[in-house]
Design an enzyme around this catalytic site. Structure first.
Site, mmCIF file in Angstrom:
data_model
loop_
_atom_site.group_PDB
_atom_site.id
_atom_site.type_symbol
_atom_site.label_atom_id
_atom_site.label_comp_id
_atom_site.label_asym_id
_atom_site.label_seq_id
_atom_site.Cartn_x
_atom_site.Cartn_y
_atom_site.Cartn_z
ATOM 1 N N TYR A 166 -0.098 40.503 -2.582
ATOM 2 C CA TYR A 166 -0.910 39.387 -2.096
ATOM 3 C C TYR A 166 -2.293 39.911 -1.738
ATOM 4 C CZ TYR A 166 -2.098 35.107 0.447
ATOM 5 O OH TYR A 166 -2.693 33.942 0.865
ATOM 6 N N VAL A 217 3.091 23.006 1.067
ATOM 7 C CA VAL A 217 1.741 22.511 0.789
ATOM 8 C C VAL A 217 1.828 21.261 -0.080
ATOM 9 C CG1 VAL A 217 -0.454 22.986 -0.359
ATOM 10 C CG2 VAL A 217 0.620 24.755 1.026
#
Length: 377
Positions: free
Chosen positions: A70, A173
């Site tokens: 990430y 999300v």
């Protein structure tokens, strides 16, 4: 509002517990728990607050970060894990003016290690919740809800005649995008990966999804059929599909791209498949689609004290407070069960009907049954 029938009086404890990754690697192998002495109240720095955990979720990005997958470069290790959550103020330094003992706050800074029974932080690292709020939803404000809100406000000026298309619609999300769009009167086209089970369909519809498109075989995506099915909706007009949201990558990004109108914007905020995203020459030249990326941590770093932040916090907490927000499925675990919890997250994430959120907490009975929590008890 009726006060929840729970006793939040602080237990007298001397030890705290915190999760950390000793080195880069698979989370199930490198995450450990450390014990630490809790500070005496008179030892708290003058501008700090001493906090106790109420709820801190696991985000997929947390585990990717531990694996070095990430961001542009791996983090430094050892790494304290967890990046958002709801905490209660147990004590404060003498120079802290905006927070009081008993206040409920959420963590507003990245990299502080929220998978911890207690934290001692500078007062600016937290934000007080001013109104009653569902604690589970509130614990996810900073990463997922704020990400959804910003993407719907920062790239295209939306109105009730326009359409948003997104993949990853079952993610948190994605679920938040559906509900925010519903509150704005904006239609959504929602692309999901798993077979279109009736329960998945019904839950997303309850949240406000206008159309759900299931992709079962990525090696043979029939865009003509997808377009034909969309045209059965009286509200569908491809020239109105002005914003596309991508968190998966690969062919799923291309599906979003293919549904976008000329002059629209394609926003990438994740890459679950870890596959590259290729924009077609046609989309770039003939459709003039703008391809951009978004990272909530960068936005918060640049806008933390702005009027835009205040408006975002007001709008998202109001949605939760009013009972208009359909929170994602969740399961709660104490920090002490972290090994089985991390393993469960990896095993179940791809197979559940809607990916449920895993919440670390101190008191399972408290959070499992709590509907709302007032800002100060």
């Amino acid at each position: 509002m009726e006060t929840p029938n729970f006793n939040l009086n602080t237990e007298i404890v001397e030890k705290g517990f915190r999760l950390f990754a000793e080195k880069m690697g698979h989370p199930t192998q490198v995450i450990q728990m450390m014990e630490f002495d809790l500070p005496k109240y008179h030892d708290i720095p003058s501008d700090n607050v001493f906090l106790e955990i109420l709820a801190s979720p696991i985000d997929y990005a947390d585990l990717l970060n531990i694996r070095g997958l990430y961001g542009t470069q791996p983090p430094s290790f050892p790494l304290f894990t967890g990046n958002e959550g709801i905490f209660k103020v147990l004590a404060k330094g003498p120079d802290v003016k905006k927070l009081d003992i008993g206040d409920i706050v959420f963590i507003n800074s990245y990299g502080l290690g929220t998978w911890s029974s207690h934290l001692t932080l500078h007062e600016t690292a937290v934000v007080k919740l001013e109104q009653p709020i569902d604690i589970v939803s509130g614990s996810m404000l900073r990463v997922n809800m704020f990400t959804a809100y910003r993407m719907l406000h920062d790239f295209v000026k939306l109105n009730n005649e326009l359409i948003v298309v997104q993949n990853g619609a079952t993610s948190h999300v994605g679920q938040t995008v559906i509900q925010l769009c519903k509150s704005m009167g904006v239609k959504t086209i929602n692309i999901i990966r798993q077979p279109q089970l009736s329960e998945t369909y019904n839950i997303l519809k309850k949240m406000g999804a206008d159309e759900i498109v299931t992709i079962e075989h990525t090696d043979n995506v029939d865009m003509k059929k997808i377009m034909s099915d969309l045209k059965k909706n009286s509200w569908f007009d491809q020239t109105k599909v002005v914003l596309g949201l991508n968190c998966i990558g690969g062919v799923y990004s291309q599906i979003v791209e293919n549904l976008l109108a000329c002059g629209s914007t394609h926003v990438t905020y994740g890459g679950i498949l870890k596959k590259s995203m290729e924009a077609s020459i046609s989309s770039l030249i003939f459709k003039n689609i703008k391809f951009v990326g978004f990272l909530i941590n960068k936005w918060l770093q640049d806008n933390n004290n702005s009027k835009f932040y205040d408006m975002m916090l007001h709008d998202t907490t109001k949605l939760i407070h009013n009972g208009s927000y359909f929170r994602p499925p969740f399961k709660c675990f104490p920090l002490s069960q972290y090994k089985s919890v991390i393993e469960t997250f990896h095993n179940d994430r791809a197979h559940s009907i809607l990916p449920y959120r895993i919440i670390f907490t101190k008191n399972i009975n408290f959070i499992q049954h709590l509907a709302t929590i007032v800002a100060k008890l």
